[in-house]
Design a protein around this motif. Structure first.
Motif, mmCIF file in Angstrom:
data_model
loop_
_atom_site.group_PDB
_atom_site.id
_atom_site.type_symbol
_atom_site.label_atom_id
_atom_site.label_comp_id
_atom_site.label_asym_id
_atom_site.label_seq_id
_atom_site.Cartn_x
_atom_site.Cartn_y
_atom_site.Cartn_z
ATOM 1 N N CYS A 1 0.851 -1.192 0.000
ATOM 2 C CA CYS A 1 0.000 0.000 0.000
ATOM 3 C C CYS A 1 0.886 1.241 0.000
ATOM 4 O O CYS A 1 1.815 1.354 0.803
ATOM 5 C CB CYS A 1 -0.921 -0.010 1.216
ATOM 6 S SG CYS A 1 -2.044 1.403 1.279
ATOM 7 N N HIS B 1 3.400 4.166 6.290
ATOM 8 C CA HIS B 1 3.618 2.805 6.774
ATOM 9 C C HIS B 1 4.004 1.846 5.644
ATOM 10 O O HIS B 1 4.681 0.841 5.895
ATOM 11 C CB HIS B 1 2.371 2.283 7.482
ATOM 12 C CG HIS B 1 2.094 2.949 8.790
ATOM 13 N ND1 HIS B 1 3.000 2.964 9.828
ATOM 14 C CD2 HIS B 1 1.007 3.646 9.236
ATOM 15 C CE1 HIS B 1 2.498 3.622 10.850
ATOM 16 N NE2 HIS B 1 1.288 4.049 10.519
ATOM 17 N N CYS C 1 2.462 -0.519 4.135
ATOM 18 C CA CYS C 1 2.164 -1.884 4.584
ATOM 19 C C CYS C 1 2.326 -2.891 3.446
ATOM 20 O O CYS C 1 1.767 -2.712 2.359
ATOM 21 C CB CYS C 1 0.737 -1.957 5.127
ATOM 22 S SG CYS C 1 0.479 -1.034 6.657
ATOM 23 N N ARG C 2 3.094 -3.943 3.697
ATOM 24 C CA ARG C 2 3.223 -5.074 2.769
ATOM 25 C C ARG C 2 2.277 -6.159 3.275
ATOM 26 O O ARG C 2 2.534 -6.781 4.307
ATOM 27 C CB ARG C 2 4.660 -5.566 2.698
ATOM 28 C CG ARG C 2 4.899 -6.642 1.630
ATOM 29 C CD ARG C 2 6.384 -6.927 1.475
ATOM 30 N NE ARG C 2 6.622 -7.899 0.417
ATOM 31 C CZ ARG C 2 6.785 -9.202 0.609
ATOM 32 N NH1 ARG C 2 6.742 -9.690 1.841
ATOM 33 N NH2 ARG C 2 6.992 -10.011 -0.407
ATOM 34 N N ILE C 3 1.179 -6.351 2.553
ATOM 35 C CA ILE C 3 0.057 -7.117 3.068
ATOM 36 C C ILE C 3 -0.049 -8.456 2.343
ATOM 37 O O ILE C 3 -0.135 -8.491 1.116
ATOM 38 C CB ILE C 3 -1.252 -6.326 2.893
ATOM 39 C CG1 ILE C 3 -1.104 -4.911 3.479
ATOM 40 C CG2 ILE C 3 -2.418 -7.052 3.536
ATOM 41 C CD1 ILE C 3 -2.248 -3.984 3.115
ATOM 42 N N GLY D 1 -4.138 -4.050 6.260
ATOM 43 C CA GLY D 1 -3.117 -3.094 6.657
ATOM 44 C C GLY D 1 -3.262 -2.634 8.096
ATOM 45 O O GLY D 1 -4.274 -2.908 8.764
ATOM 46 N N LEU D 2 -2.263 -1.910 8.584
ATOM 47 C CA LEU D 2 -2.271 -1.405 9.951
ATOM 48 C C LEU D 2 -3.508 -0.568 10.240
ATOM 49 O O LEU D 2 -4.010 -0.560 11.359
ATOM 50 C CB LEU D 2 -1.000 -0.583 10.204
ATOM 51 C CG LEU D 2 -0.818 0.027 11.588
ATOM 52 C CD1 LEU D 2 0.649 0.015 11.991
ATOM 53 C CD2 LEU D 2 -1.345 1.465 11.671
ATOM 54 N N ASN E 1 -4.710 4.974 10.761
ATOM 55 C CA ASN E 1 -3.325 4.542 10.577
ATOM 56 C C ASN E 1 -2.397 5.033 11.680
ATOM 57 O O ASN E 1 -1.184 5.021 11.532
ATOM 58 C CB ASN E 1 -2.799 4.957 9.198
ATOM 59 C CG ASN E 1 -2.962 6.436 8.925
ATOM 60 O OD1 ASN E 1 -3.510 7.190 9.741
ATOM 61 N ND2 ASN E 1 -2.503 6.876 7.766
ATOM 62 N N SER F 1 2.613 5.239 16.410
ATOM 63 C CA SER F 1 2.590 4.653 15.062
ATOM 64 C C SER F 1 2.426 5.741 14.008
ATOM 65 O O SER F 1 1.727 5.566 13.005
ATOM 66 C CB SER F 1 1.470 3.613 14.923
ATOM 67 O OG SER F 1 1.667 2.554 15.816
#
Length: 282
Positions: A17, A22, A24-26, A32-33, A83, A189
């Motif tokens: 994403c 972040h 995110c590698r999903i 995602g987070l 997020n 975060s």
């Protein structure tokens, strides 16, 4: 099932994403987070698209926006997810959970807005709206075509490319600057550099106001407030700055509210640099 914007496919069925810092590698079937963007067999889905949890007609000052059409009412809509992971989030039931929702299309949201007399437009708020940028973008296009205003209440955690896209369709923003410390943002975060970029870019293209929730022992230092106010003044000394008082909630129910004297002291510090400083929740 709305395919998300701003992502790329990766090896092994993963997607990456590109909406926020972040990245995110999903994995397939994962999310995602933010809790709102899901990998469906190699396609990133904006799972929260149109899934409304909250819909109210609010005074615009409640957003808070004090210098954008004061005295107006605005339809306020929220969905779910965020997020960032703030332990003191007052809307944690929708930002950090999976609440009940009702699907409301952009067209239906516009219809609701039009039948409310005196309504200025739409404010995307309550949770983090930019994690559902697909819905915000499509809805914003309809509202502005109808001559209505579009407002975002956001934590500012978004990458430059999607920010540029959405800013072309936004009239005003309140951006939450949670601290002026990269270390503090990391514990939430978040990414201070990304938020600063959002503030700077947005202030050049639309009306912007800033909010900081003051949490005891977290971000209530005078030096940090001075640095934050001076940075904002470097963008424009006329940026409205809302300094908001913390009350115990979520995972911080054993704390005390921010002392009024602390609030007044920090407001006095900010007023040395900024023209419009407002105390909230006092």
């Amino acid at each position: 099932m709305k395919e998300a914007l701003f992502y790329k496919k990766d090896s092994g069925g993963f997607v990456v994403c590109g909406l926020c810092p972040h990245s995110c590698r999903i994995p397939a079937g994962g999310i995602g987070l933010c809790g709102a963007r899901m990998n469906d067999n190699g396609t990133l889905i904006a799972e929260s698209y149109g899934q409304i949890t909250s819909l109210n007609l609010d005074p615009i000052e409640k957003k808070p926006l004090r210098r954008f059409y004061p005295g107006s009412m605005i339809l306020s809509a929220g969905n779910y997810g965020c997020n960032m992971k703030c332990a003191y989030c007052q809307n944690h039931s929708i930002s950090q959970g999976k609440p009940e929702t009702k699907y409301v299309s952009p067209e239906e949201l516009l219809r609701v807005a039009k039948v409310m007399g005196g309504n200025l437009g739409i404010a995307f708020t309550y949770n983090e709206p930019l994690i559902s940028i697909e819905y915000v973008l499509e809805t914003a296009l309809l509202f502005r075509e109808a001559g209505l205003k579009v407002i975002l209440i956001t934590n500012g955690m978004i990458n430059p490319e999607p920010l540029k896209v959405i800013l072309a369709h936004v009239d005003a923003m309140n951006i939450d600057v949670k601290a002026f410390s990269s270390e503090r943002y990391g514990k939430l975060s978040g990414d201070l550099a990304a938020v600063k970029n959002t503030v700077e870019c947005s202030a050049a293209l639309c009306h912007v106001e800033i909010t900081s929730l003051i949490v005891p022992w977290q971000n209530d230092g005078v030096e940090d407030m001075q640095s934050l106010a001076e940075w904002l003044a470097g963008i424009s000394p006329e940026i409205a700055f809302h300094i908001s008082r913390f009350f115990p909630c979520n995972k911080m129910t054993d704390c005390s509210p921010t002392p009024i004297d602390t609030m007044k002291e920090l407001a006095a510090v900010a007023q040395k640099s900024l023209k419009y400083v407002y105390l909230g929740n006092v």
